[in-house]
Design an enzyme around this catalytic site. Structure first.
Site, mmCIF file in Angstrom:
data_model
loop_
_atom_site.group_PDB
_atom_site.id
_atom_site.type_symbol
_atom_site.label_atom_id
_atom_site.label_comp_id
_atom_site.label_asym_id
_atom_site.label_seq_id
_atom_site.Cartn_x
_atom_site.Cartn_y
_atom_site.Cartn_z
ATOM 1 N N HIS A 113 0.814 -1.214 0.000
ATOM 2 C CA HIS A 113 0.000 0.000 0.000
ATOM 3 C C HIS A 113 0.843 1.256 0.000
ATOM 4 O O HIS A 113 0.382 2.324 0.407
ATOM 5 C CB HIS A 113 -0.965 -0.023 1.194
ATOM 6 C CG HIS A 113 -1.991 -1.116 1.076
ATOM 7 N ND1 HIS A 113 -2.691 -1.597 2.147
ATOM 8 C CD2 HIS A 113 -2.404 -1.825 -0.001
ATOM 9 C CE1 HIS A 113 -3.517 -2.553 1.737
ATOM 10 N NE2 HIS A 113 -3.360 -2.721 0.441
ATOM 11 N N THR A 181 -3.200 -8.731 10.708
ATOM 12 C CA THR A 181 -4.076 -8.137 9.700
ATOM 13 C C THR A 181 -5.488 -8.666 9.869
ATOM 14 O O THR A 181 -5.710 -9.827 10.169
ATOM 15 C CB THR A 181 -3.575 -8.403 8.263
ATOM 16 O OG1 THR A 181 -4.442 -7.724 7.344
ATOM 17 C CG2 THR A 181 -3.520 -9.878 7.923
ATOM 18 N N SER A 182 -6.448 -7.773 9.641
ATOM 19 C CA SER A 182 -7.870 -8.140 9.808
ATOM 20 C C SER A 182 -8.412 -8.826 8.562
ATOM 21 O O SER A 182 -9.548 -9.289 8.538
ATOM 22 C CB SER A 182 -8.689 -6.875 10.090
ATOM 23 O OG SER A 182 -8.556 -5.971 8.992
ATOM 24 N N PRO A 207 -4.445 -11.677 17.814
ATOM 25 C CA PRO A 207 -5.203 -12.018 19.022
ATOM 26 C C PRO A 207 -6.642 -12.453 18.685
ATOM 27 O O PRO A 207 -7.291 -13.144 19.453
ATOM 28 C CB PRO A 207 -5.227 -10.710 19.818
ATOM 29 C CG PRO A 207 -4.196 -9.831 19.211
ATOM 30 C CD PRO A 207 -3.991 -10.297 17.818
ATOM 31 N N GLU A 208 -7.125 -11.992 17.498
ATOM 32 C CA GLU A 208 -8.521 -12.286 17.136
ATOM 33 C C GLU A 208 -8.616 -13.161 15.888
ATOM 34 O O GLU A 208 -7.696 -13.224 15.081
ATOM 35 C CB GLU A 208 -9.246 -10.951 16.843
ATOM 36 C CG GLU A 208 -9.370 -10.038 18.045
ATOM 37 C CD GLU A 208 -9.851 -8.648 17.642
ATOM 38 O OE1 GLU A 208 -9.867 -7.764 18.518
ATOM 39 O OE2 GLU A 208 -10.177 -8.438 16.447
HETATM 40 C C1 BV8 Z 1 -8.370 -1.715 -5.288
HETATM 41 C C2 BV8 Z 1 -3.617 3.077 2.892
HETATM 42 C C3 BV8 Z 1 -8.814 -1.992 -7.592
HETATM 43 C C4 BV8 Z 1 -2.667 3.525 3.911
HETATM 44 C C5 BV8 Z 1 -5.489 1.599 2.959
HETATM 45 C C6 BV8 Z 1 -15.162 0.204 -4.164
HETATM 46 C C7 BV8 Z 1 -14.325 0.935 -4.992
HETATM 47 C C8 BV8 Z 1 -12.996 0.602 -5.143
HETATM 48 C C9 BV8 Z 1 -12.474 -0.462 -4.461
HETATM 49 C C10 BV8 Z 1 -13.303 -1.158 -3.626
HETATM 50 C C11 BV8 Z 1 -14.642 -0.862 -3.475
HETATM 51 N N1 BV8 Z 1 -15.189 -1.748 -2.588
HETATM 52 C C12 BV8 Z 1 -14.227 -2.599 -2.177
HETATM 53 C C13 BV8 Z 1 -13.102 -2.254 -2.799
HETATM 54 C C14 BV8 Z 1 -11.843 -2.830 -2.642
HETATM 55 C C15 BV8 Z 1 -11.150 -2.041 -1.525
HETATM 56 C C16 BV8 Z 1 -11.439 -2.784 -0.251
HETATM 57 O O1 BV8 Z 1 -10.843 -3.823 -0.051
HETATM 58 N N2 BV8 Z 1 -12.349 -2.285 0.601
HETATM 59 C C17 BV8 Z 1 -12.676 -3.046 1.798
HETATM 60 C C18 BV8 Z 1 -12.668 -2.135 3.022
HETATM 61 C C19 BV8 Z 1 -14.018 -3.720 1.561
HETATM 62 N N3 BV8 Z 1 -9.761 -2.056 -1.876
HETATM 63 C C20 BV8 Z 1 -9.217 -1.040 -2.542
HETATM 64 O O2 BV8 Z 1 -9.755 -0.001 -2.822
HETATM 65 C C21 BV8 Z 1 -7.787 -1.324 -2.988
HETATM 66 N N4 BV8 Z 1 -7.670 -1.027 -4.389
HETATM 67 O O3 BV8 Z 1 -9.187 -2.565 -5.017
HETATM 68 O O4 BV8 Z 1 -8.079 -1.342 -6.576
HETATM 69 C C22 BV8 Z 1 -9.990 -1.137 -7.887
HETATM 70 C C23 BV8 Z 1 -9.803 0.189 -8.173
HETATM 71 C C24 BV8 Z 1 -10.913 0.954 -8.507
HETATM 72 C C25 BV8 Z 1 -12.192 0.392 -8.515
HETATM 73 C C26 BV8 Z 1 -12.352 -0.955 -8.174
HETATM 74 C C27 BV8 Z 1 -11.260 -1.718 -7.864
HETATM 75 C C28 BV8 Z 1 -6.824 -0.449 -2.189
HETATM 76 C C29 BV8 Z 1 -6.789 -0.925 -0.761
HETATM 77 C C30 BV8 Z 1 -5.734 -0.138 0.036
HETATM 78 C C31 BV8 Z 1 -6.436 0.871 0.884
HETATM 79 N N5 BV8 Z 1 -5.454 1.565 1.654
HETATM 80 N N6 BV8 Z 1 -4.718 2.429 3.592
HETATM 81 C C32 BV8 Z 1 -3.271 4.586 4.757
HETATM 82 O O5 BV8 Z 1 -3.846 5.544 4.247
HETATM 83 O O6 BV8 Z 1 -3.118 4.416 5.963
HETATM 84 S S1 BV8 Z 1 -6.520 0.647 3.906
HETATM 85 C C33 BV8 Z 1 -5.817 0.096 5.334
HETATM 86 O O7 BV8 Z 1 -6.305 -1.248 5.503
HETATM 87 C C34 BV8 Z 1 -4.316 -0.036 5.387
HETATM 88 O O8 BV8 Z 1 -3.670 -0.026 4.146
HETATM 89 C C35 BV8 Z 1 -4.133 -1.379 6.013
HETATM 90 O O9 BV8 Z 1 -2.909 -1.886 5.722
HETATM 91 C C36 BV8 Z 1 -5.231 -2.134 5.396
HETATM 92 C C37 BV8 Z 1 -5.547 -3.422 6.091
HETATM 93 O O10 BV8 Z 1 -5.764 -3.150 7.470
HETATM 94 P P1 BV8 Z 1 -4.918 -4.031 8.525
HETATM 95 O O11 BV8 Z 1 -3.476 -3.830 8.267
HETATM 96 O O12 BV8 Z 1 -5.427 -5.433 8.487
HETATM 97 O O13 BV8 Z 1 -5.258 -3.302 9.895
HETATM 98 P P2 BV8 Z 1 -6.602 -3.406 10.759
HETATM 99 O O14 BV8 Z 1 -6.598 -2.278 11.720
HETATM 100 O O15 BV8 Z 1 -7.779 -3.607 9.853
HETATM 101 O O16 BV8 Z 1 -6.417 -4.772 11.572
HETATM 102 C C38 BV8 Z 1 -5.384 -4.880 12.539
HETATM 103 C C39 BV8 Z 1 -5.342 -6.328 12.994
HETATM 104 O O17 BV8 Z 1 -4.267 -6.476 13.915
HETATM 105 C C40 BV8 Z 1 -6.601 -6.782 13.719
HETATM 106 O O18 BV8 Z 1 -7.007 -8.049 13.194
HETATM 107 C C41 BV8 Z 1 -6.156 -6.929 15.185
HETATM 108 O O19 BV8 Z 1 -6.808 -8.017 15.820
HETATM 109 C C42 BV8 Z 1 -4.692 -7.223 15.037
HETATM 110 N N7 BV8 Z 1 -3.843 -6.782 16.164
HETATM 111 C C43 BV8 Z 1 -4.046 -5.747 17.028
HETATM 112 N N8 BV8 Z 1 -3.003 -5.675 17.893
HETATM 113 C C44 BV8 Z 1 -2.129 -6.682 17.571
HETATM 114 C C45 BV8 Z 1 -2.669 -7.384 16.464
HETATM 115 N N9 BV8 Z 1 -2.045 -8.434 15.910
HETATM 116 C C46 BV8 Z 1 -0.867 -8.807 16.441
HETATM 117 N N10 BV8 Z 1 -0.281 -8.184 17.486
HETATM 118 C C47 BV8 Z 1 -0.889 -7.121 18.074
HETATM 119 N N11 BV8 Z 1 -0.308 -6.512 19.132
#
Ligand code: BV8
Length: 235
Positions: A113, A181-182, A207-208
């Site tokens: 990303h 990652t979630s 953890p989840e």
């Molecule tokens: C794409 C950038 C093709 C950085 C982020 C409508 C239009 C367009 C696209 C879409 C759409 N609908 C859906 C999509 C696809 C969309 C998508 O996936 N949406 C989801 C929400 C449904 N994806 C996109 O848009 C991607 N591009 O598809 O292009 C396209 C293009 C045009 C039209 C159609 C298709 C781009 C996705 C990238 C988005 N960028 N952020 C920033 O600004 O910060 S999102 C964000 O989420 C970050 O990048 C992050 O990396 C990513 C994933 O999150 P996680 O890293 O998993 O973090 P999260 O907080 O969710 O979870 C943390 C986890 O850690 C938890 O599980 C927790 O339990 C755990 N945890 C907590 N503490 C600890 C731990 N684990 C271990 N140890 C601990 N101590």
């Protein structure tokens, strides 16, 4: 508990998300205090917002540079870097933009990303990487357009070269360790399935539960630093 050991594998992929950096103090995205709970990404972290109000987008990204810039790699990042030095082949595929894997010493890091520390100009192609915080000079030195954070926002395509390098590493690995990652953001969320199809052993450190937990043989339900330490002895 698992008797799995990193040192028993030759080609390891660490697939990391925001939970990898949680113990460094970097907010996750969807948990309590998560970035997207506090901020509306459609106003501060997407192409349309950048086109309509680049100053506000930069205010948000300079706020994040200030916050993330104070965070240091944690023991989990250090273990991943040590694994790269000790094992034949290690690749980090991260969804994180914080640069902490590189600060810990990991050399082969694929930033799915993009990076909070990279900027680009979409008018002339100029790019730069640096840790200035805040970034004060917001105009491209070549053409004067606004610099854009080189981050993959929602709706942005991912970088083809990074996707191809990731697919290649996933197809040839014998162990994939997913950390923090979630598994809800695509296409990143489905990448571990490439390793599974290639016959790799899959470990989920979180953890989840996640929507992808069923694809993993091993689940280490705890924080990244502790769970990595359990499988890293002998490194
Ligand atoms: C794409 C950038 C093709 C950085 C982020 C409508 C239009 C367009 C696209 C879409 C759409 N609908 C859906 C999509 C696809 C969309 C998508 O996936 N949406 C989801 C929400 C449904 N994806 C996109 O848009 C991607 N591009 O598809 O292009 C396209 C293009 C045009 C039209 C159609 C298709 C781009 C996705 C990238 C988005 N960028 N952020 C920033 O600004 O910060 S999102 C964000 O989420 C970050 O990048 C992050 O990396 C990513 C994933 O999150 P996680 O890293 O998993 O973090 P999260 O907080 O969710 O979870 C943390 C986890 O850690 C938890 O599980 C927790 O339990 C755990 N945890 C907590 N503490 C600890 C731990 N684990 C271990 N140890 C601990 N101590």
């Amino acid at each position: 508990m698992t008797d799995l050991r990193l040192r028993d594998y030759d080609n390891v992929v660490f697939f990391t998300g925001a939970g990898m950096s949680a113990e460094s103090g970097v907010p996750t995205y969807r948990g309590a205090g998560g970035v997207w709970r506090e901020y509306d990404y459609e106003r501060c972290a997407c192409e349309n917002a950048f086109k309509s109000d680049p100053e506000y987008v930069w205010e948000f990204h300079n706020f994040r540079r200030d916050l993330v810039g104070k965070c240091k790699p944690n023991a989990g990042h250090d273990l991943v870097a040590r694994a790269e030095a000790a094992l034949p082949s290690v690749t980090v595929i991260t969804q994180n933009i914080d640069g902490l894997h590189q600060l810990a010493g990991s050399q082969r890091v694929l930033e799915l990303h993009g990076s909070l520390w990279e900027v680009r100009c979409d008018r002339c192609g100029w790019r730069d990487r640096g840790r200035e915080s805040p970034l004060v000079e917001l105009e491209c030195p070549e053409c004067g357009a606004f610099k854009r954070p080189n981050i993959v926002w929602f709706g942005d395509m991912l970088f083809m070269d990074v996707i191809q390098a990731s697919q290649s590493a996933l197809q040839s690995c014998d162990l994939l360790v997913s950390i923090g990652t979630s598994a809800v953001v695509y296409p990143a969320a489905q990448l571990p399935l490439i390793a599974k199809q290639a016959g790799a052993t899959l470990v989920e450190i979180n953890p989840e539960e996640t929507p992808l937990s069923g694809a993993y043989e091993h689940h280490l339900r705890g924080p990244a630093t502790e769970m990595l330490a359990r499988i890293a002895d002998g490194l």
